[in-house]
Design a protein around this motif. Structure first.
Motif, mmCIF file in Angstrom:
data_model
loop_
_atom_site.group_PDB
_atom_site.id
_atom_site.type_symbol
_atom_site.label_atom_id
_atom_site.label_comp_id
_atom_site.label_asym_id
_atom_site.label_seq_id
_atom_site.Cartn_x
_atom_site.Cartn_y
_atom_site.Cartn_z
ATOM 1 N N LYS A 1 -7.752 0.648 -14.551
ATOM 2 C CA LYS A 1 -9.033 0.488 -13.867
ATOM 3 C C LYS A 1 -9.620 -0.854 -14.284
ATOM 4 C CE LYS A 1 -9.965 5.359 -14.599
ATOM 5 N NZ LYS A 1 -9.229 5.571 -15.848
ATOM 6 N N THR B 1 -7.392 4.955 -5.049
ATOM 7 C CA THR B 1 -7.981 6.206 -5.507
ATOM 8 C C THR B 1 -6.944 6.980 -6.301
ATOM 9 O OG1 THR B 1 -9.405 6.311 -3.566
ATOM 10 C CG2 THR B 1 -9.056 8.366 -4.759
ATOM 11 N N TYR C 1 0.865 -1.174 0.000
ATOM 12 C CA TYR C 1 0.000 0.000 0.000
ATOM 13 C C TYR C 1 0.902 1.224 0.000
ATOM 14 C CZ TYR C 1 -3.770 3.171 1.239
ATOM 15 O OH TYR C 1 -4.694 4.185 1.216
ATOM 16 N N GLU D 1 -12.257 6.145 -7.885
ATOM 17 C CA GLU D 1 -12.154 5.312 -6.684
ATOM 18 C C GLU D 1 -12.656 3.923 -7.036
ATOM 19 O OE1 GLU D 1 -14.427 7.112 -3.557
ATOM 20 O OE2 GLU D 1 -13.095 8.843 -3.427
ATOM 21 N N GLY D 2 -11.835 2.916 -6.794
ATOM 22 C CA GLY D 2 -12.275 1.561 -7.089
ATOM 23 C C GLY D 2 -11.134 0.595 -7.243
ATOM 24 N N SER D 3 -11.378 -0.433 -8.053
ATOM 25 C CA SER D 3 -10.419 -1.525 -8.236
ATOM 26 C C SER D 3 -9.505 -1.275 -9.427
ATOM 27 C CB SER D 3 -11.175 -2.837 -8.448
ATOM 28 O OG SER D 3 -11.901 -3.163 -7.287
ATOM 29 N N TRP D 4 -8.302 -1.803 -9.297
ATOM 30 C CA TRP D 4 -7.268 -1.709 -10.331
ATOM 31 C C TRP D 4 -6.680 -3.090 -10.569
ATOM 32 C CZ3 TRP D 4 -5.929 3.144 -12.343
ATOM 33 C CH2 TRP D 4 -6.463 4.242 -11.672
ATOM 34 N N GLY E 1 -15.907 0.373 -9.809
ATOM 35 C CA GLY E 1 -15.313 1.667 -9.517
ATOM 36 C C GLY E 1 -16.190 2.811 -9.969
ATOM 37 N N GLY F 1 -3.217 3.822 -2.747
ATOM 38 C CA GLY F 1 -3.878 2.532 -2.668
ATOM 39 C C GLY F 1 -2.902 1.382 -2.742
ATOM 40 N N GLU F 2 -3.405 0.255 -3.212
ATOM 41 C CA GLU F 2 -2.623 -0.975 -3.247
ATOM 42 C C GLU F 2 -1.817 -1.079 -4.545
ATOM 43 O OE1 GLU F 2 -6.015 -3.565 -2.662
ATOM 44 O OE2 GLU F 2 -5.409 -3.889 -0.586
ATOM 45 N N LYS G 1 -7.449 -2.167 -4.457
ATOM 46 C CA LYS G 1 -8.286 -0.983 -4.210
ATOM 47 C C LYS G 1 -7.416 0.266 -4.154
ATOM 48 C CE LYS G 1 -12.106 -3.299 -3.480
ATOM 49 N NZ LYS G 1 -13.117 -3.351 -4.493
#
Length: 92
Positions: A56, A38, A14, A48-51, A60, A26-27, A36
């Motif tokens: 992306k 931003t 992170y 904002e969401g998953s990568w 999200g 984020g991660e 997860k």
């Protein structure tokens, strides 16, 4: 008995990165955005969401600088057809 030497596993971490695109917090995995997080872009947009692998991918929400909100499932950096777009009307 055979011994196999494997390369060291990459660890998911992170952190926060500031670059010419903006600020990501984020991660990470393999030095890329993964999990997860931003991303706040220099133009004022924010995702904002998953990568996955730096793009992306997954659930999200992108809040664009003009107030447009795009949410849903992202694939390879683009909103998949199952997503929704909400326009924010300013001044009405």
């Amino acid at each position: 008995m055979d011994l196999t030497i494997n390369e060291p596993a990459k660890v998911q971490t992170y952190g926060k990165v500031v670059n010419t695109d903006g600020v990501y917090e984020g991660e990470f995995k393999d030095d890329r955005r993964h999990g997860k997080g931003t991303m706040t872009y220099v133009n004022g947009s924010k995702y904002e969401g998953s990568w996955q692998a730096g793009k992306k991918y997954g659930q999200g929400t992108l809040m664009e600088a003009d107030g447009t909100i795009r949410r849903g499932f992202w694939r390879k950096g683009r909103l998949d057809g199952s997503g929704s777009v909400c326009a924010h009307l300013i001044g009405l």
